[in-house]
Structures are given as structure tokens and as C-alpha cells.
Enzyme design. Structure first.
Site, PDB file in Angstrom:
ATOM      1  N   SER A 191     -11.859   5.082  11.247  1.00  0.00           N
ATOM      2  CA  SER A 191     -13.162   5.712  11.081  1.00  0.00           C
ATOM      3  C   SER A 191     -14.254   4.819  11.686  1.00  0.00           C
ATOM      4  CB  SER A 191     -13.408   5.990   9.594  1.00  0.00           C
ATOM      5  OG  SER A 191     -14.536   6.796   9.388  1.00  0.00           O
ATOM      6  N   ASP A 208      -7.588  16.159  10.023  1.00  0.00           N
ATOM      7  CA  ASP A 208      -8.876  15.471   9.992  1.00  0.00           C
ATOM      8  C   ASP A 208      -9.893  16.301  10.762  1.00  0.00           C
ATOM      9  OD1 ASP A 208     -11.051  13.777  10.111  1.00  0.00           O
ATOM     10  OD2 ASP A 208      -9.968  12.076  10.960  1.00  0.00           O
ATOM     11  N   HIS A 231      -9.394  13.299   6.708  1.00  0.00           N
ATOM     12  CA  HIS A 231      -9.855  12.040   7.292  1.00  0.00           C
ATOM     13  C   HIS A 231      -9.306  10.833   6.536  1.00  0.00           C
ATOM     14  CE1 HIS A 231     -12.343   9.454   9.691  1.00  0.00           C
ATOM     15  NE2 HIS A 231     -13.040   9.021   8.651  1.00  0.00           N
TER      16      HIS A 231
END
Length: 387
Positions: A157, A324, A357
Site C-alpha cells: 500500500s 483489491d 486491500h
């Protein structure tokens, strides 16, 4: 008291702090005259310092990435499933470093730290920092640790964004960059989610324009709502359906006009929100979301991502997850295409997952196999170099 940690555990760890007196110029035009960085290390740095790996944390992460603290031995670091002897990031091979980024609230200098100019917490007066600022501060940390080149820089991320920026800003200091569940820049939709989260905090009556420390309060409602919204975007519809469906806590509708929690998913989100308020700072949350919004390494290269990556010398592994939707596989493929256009060596893996995610934090067997396979080759390079 003895602890019975499994053999692949780091075991007990202790954070360290380094103070930096040399001013750090920031992209916003301001500078930090002095600052501290809290970090943890695992494994042993080899003789020629060639086996060091930097792990970069995401928005709400920190330096405690693996192992256990004596005061809370039941709660391991946030990526403990991946780091340790025999795990994908094997501490028998690598010296692993993770720091709490500037602007954080877990010990590094940030809004909760004391401003030397007035001896009060920085609060909203702490400068906006960028991913490039973080990378520069991490480079100074590496200098202090005697590490001139990372065997790898790894992150998921926002951490993956730092890995990319490292390869661009300090190309000679990164041999491998592992970019996991990331994007080359935020979409308008992602910026919109961040803005709603910020407004939840800014509109809380206890926010006091960011000076809530002086009033002895915390903008709990706003920060809780921000986390609840963010948490929804980290999950997938498939995963939420499998975990909660439309299950009612009491098995029936109560037609409760006080709007107490009835569905299991409501209870889960409120629990996540309450827990987050107890461990995170609202000003830091505002700061970190802006750091996300501003990330765009191509902007310095006439908005040409391939041109930005042309500076890099590292080899890359890019990993995405099918469910995601916050940083979708399409964004990872965008990164991969730009790397190919730039002539960089890159491997790409798209991992089937229902975790959304948050999958980059999970011990998914195929995901770990991909990381282990790639990092095994990195370790082999280190051993050849050390020989």
C-alpha cells in the site's frame, strides 16, 4: 516470565530511537530543525552490510512489524506472519529494518511530539510531509546504521509507494524493490474517500482546529468514523459477504430507532473504529492521508511514469490481489508496464484473494510462496556478494 514463542518467531523485540540534529528540508517548503525516528531491527547485519532490507509501513502502520513486546507478548507485529526464521523474509539471511515514519504517532517526531519552538505538541502545526520526505529521512537512518545499499526495499500500500520512490530517488542504494498492493498515484475516487475521512475528523466538536491536546480531549467520533470508512475500502464485497452476510446479532430486526447495532457488520466496524481511536492520533491520520494524496512520482518527469522509472537501477517485484478495489490489479499492471517501458527488470504476480486491500497483510500461501521465491534469489545474491 518465559514465553513459548514458536521457533519461527522473532521473539521479544525492543524499539530503538535515533535523534537527528541536521535540519531536514521538506517538499512543503518548511524544514525540521531536529527530529527523532523510532525503528526496530531483526536479524544480524553481515560483515559487508549487504543483507539489509527496509520494510516500509502503510498509513496506519508503524515500526513494530515483527516479534513481540514484553508488555504485550500476545500481540505480534503487523507483518509477523512474513518475517522471521524460515518465513518469506528470513531473518537468518536478512537484517530487517522498519521505522515509524515522520509525522507518525508511535514515537517518531510528528504532531504529538513537542515543538521545540514553544514546548507544546506540534498538533496541526506539524508540516505536511511527502513520500519523498520519508525516503530522505530513511536514507539518513540508513547512513547512521552504516547501510549504503539496501538488498531490498519492501512495502504494501503506502509502503509500496515508498519502495517505488526509493528506487527513483536513490537508484544506487536499492538492489530490489518489492511493490505490493500499491498504485503509481491515487485515483480521484481514492482522494475522495480520504477527504470524507478528513471531514469526519475536522467537523468533530472535540477537534479544536487540531489543538485538542491542550483541551484534554480526543476527536473520538470523527476519528472513529474515518477509520470505519477507511476499513470498508480495505475489505472486499466478497470477503464481507462471506464473513458477515446480512447476519443479525440477535437473529431478528429490532426496529430500533436509536440505531444501535443490529447487523454483525455494523458491530464489527464500530469495534474497529473504537480500537483505532485508542491507538492512533487524529492529526497524524489527517497528515498521512494527505501524504497519500500527494504521491505522484511521475509529476517530476512530465507525468511520464516510465521516465521516472528510467532512473531506477533496482529489479522489481510487483504484487496485486484480485479483490483489491482500493488499489486494484489494474494499477499494479500500470506500474509493471511503465517499468517494462523503462527497460527495468520486473516480475509481476496477481494473487487470487477475497481479502480485498488488506490481503497484503495476510498469510496467503501463494502470496508467501511468491515472496519467498523472490527473496530466496535476493539472499543468494547477498551470499555471493559477501563471499
Amino acid at each position: 516470565m518465559p514465553h513459548n514463542f514458536p521457533p519461527d518467531s522473532i521473539g521479544l523485540v525492543t524499539p530503538q530511537t535515533l535523534r537527528f540534529e541536521q535540519p531536514l528540508a521538506l517538499d512543503c517548503g518548511r524544514s525540521l530543525a531536529q527530529y527523532e525516528i523510532v525503528f526496530e531491527t531483526y536479524g544480524t547485519l553481515n560483515a559487508d552490510h549487504s543483507n539489509a532490507v527496509l520494510v516500509c509501513h502503510a498509513l496506519s502502520g508503524d515500526h513494530h512489524v515483527a516479534g513481540h513486546y514484553e508488555e504485550d507478548p500476545g500481540k505480534p507485529g503487523w507483518w509477523d506472519n512474513c518475517i522471521g526464521p524460515g518465513k518469506p523474509l528470513d531473518t537468518r539471511e536478512f537484517f530487517v529494518v522498519c521505522c515509524n515514519n515522520l509525522g507518525g504517532c508511535r514515537g517518531s517526531t510528528g504532531p504529538t511530539a513537542i515543538n521545540p519552538d514553544n514546548r507544546k505538541p506540534y498538533g496541526p502545526d506539524f508540516p505536511i510531509v511527502t513520500v519523498k520526505d520519508w525516503v530522505r529521512s530513511q536514507a539518513r537512518l540508513a547512513d547512521r546504521l552504516g547501510i549504503q545499499q539496501w538488498a531490498a526495499v519492501i512495502g504494501g500500500s503506502l509502503g509500496g509507494m515508498q519502495a517505488m520512490q526509493w528506487a527513483i530517488t536513490f537508484p544506487e542504494r536499492v538492489r530490489h524493490a518489492l511493490v505490493i498492493a500499491a498504485a503509481p498515484r491515487l485515483s480521484a475516487q481514492n482522494i475522495a474517500f480520504n477527504e470524507v475521512a478528513r471531514q469526519a475528523i475536522l467537523s468533530d466538536p472535540d477537534f479544536h482546529h487540531g489543538h485538542y491536546y491542550e483541551f484534554g480531549v480526543v476527536p473520538r467520533r470523527g476519528l472513529m468514523l474515518a477509520r470505519m470508512l477507511g476499513h470498508i475500502t480495505y475489505l472486499s464485497e466478497e470477503g464481507m459477504r462471506a464473513k458477515f452476510g446480512r447476519e443479525l446479532r440477535e437473529g431478528r430486526m429490532n426496529f430500533n430507532f436509536n440505531f444501535e447495532t443490529e447487523f454483525q457488520v455494523e458491530s464489527y466496524l464500530r469495534h474497529q473504529g473504537h480500537a483505532f481511536v485508542d491507538r492512533f492520533d487524529a492529526n497524524t491520520y489527517l497528515l498521512m492521508t494527505k501524504t497519500l494524496d500527494y504521491f505522484d512520482p511521475a509529476a517530476d518527469f512530465d507525468h511520464d511514469l516510465a521516465a521516472a522509472f528510467h532512473r531506477a537501477q533496482a529489479r522489481f517485484l510487483v504484487v496485486s490481489f484480485t479483490s483489491d478495489w482500493r488499489f486494484s490489479p489494474a494499477r499494479s499492471r500500470e506500474i509493471t508496464r511503465a517499468l517494462v517501458q523503462a527497460g527495468r527488470e520486473v516480475s509481476y504476480a496477481e494473487i487470487p484473494s477475497a481479502f480485498g486491500h488488506d490481503a497484503f497483510l495476510m498469510p496467503i500461501p501463494l502470496y508467501h510462496d511468491v515472496l519467498r521465491g523472490y527473496l530466496t534469489r535476493v539472499a543468494q545474491e547477498v551470499n555471493v556478494h559477501a563471499a
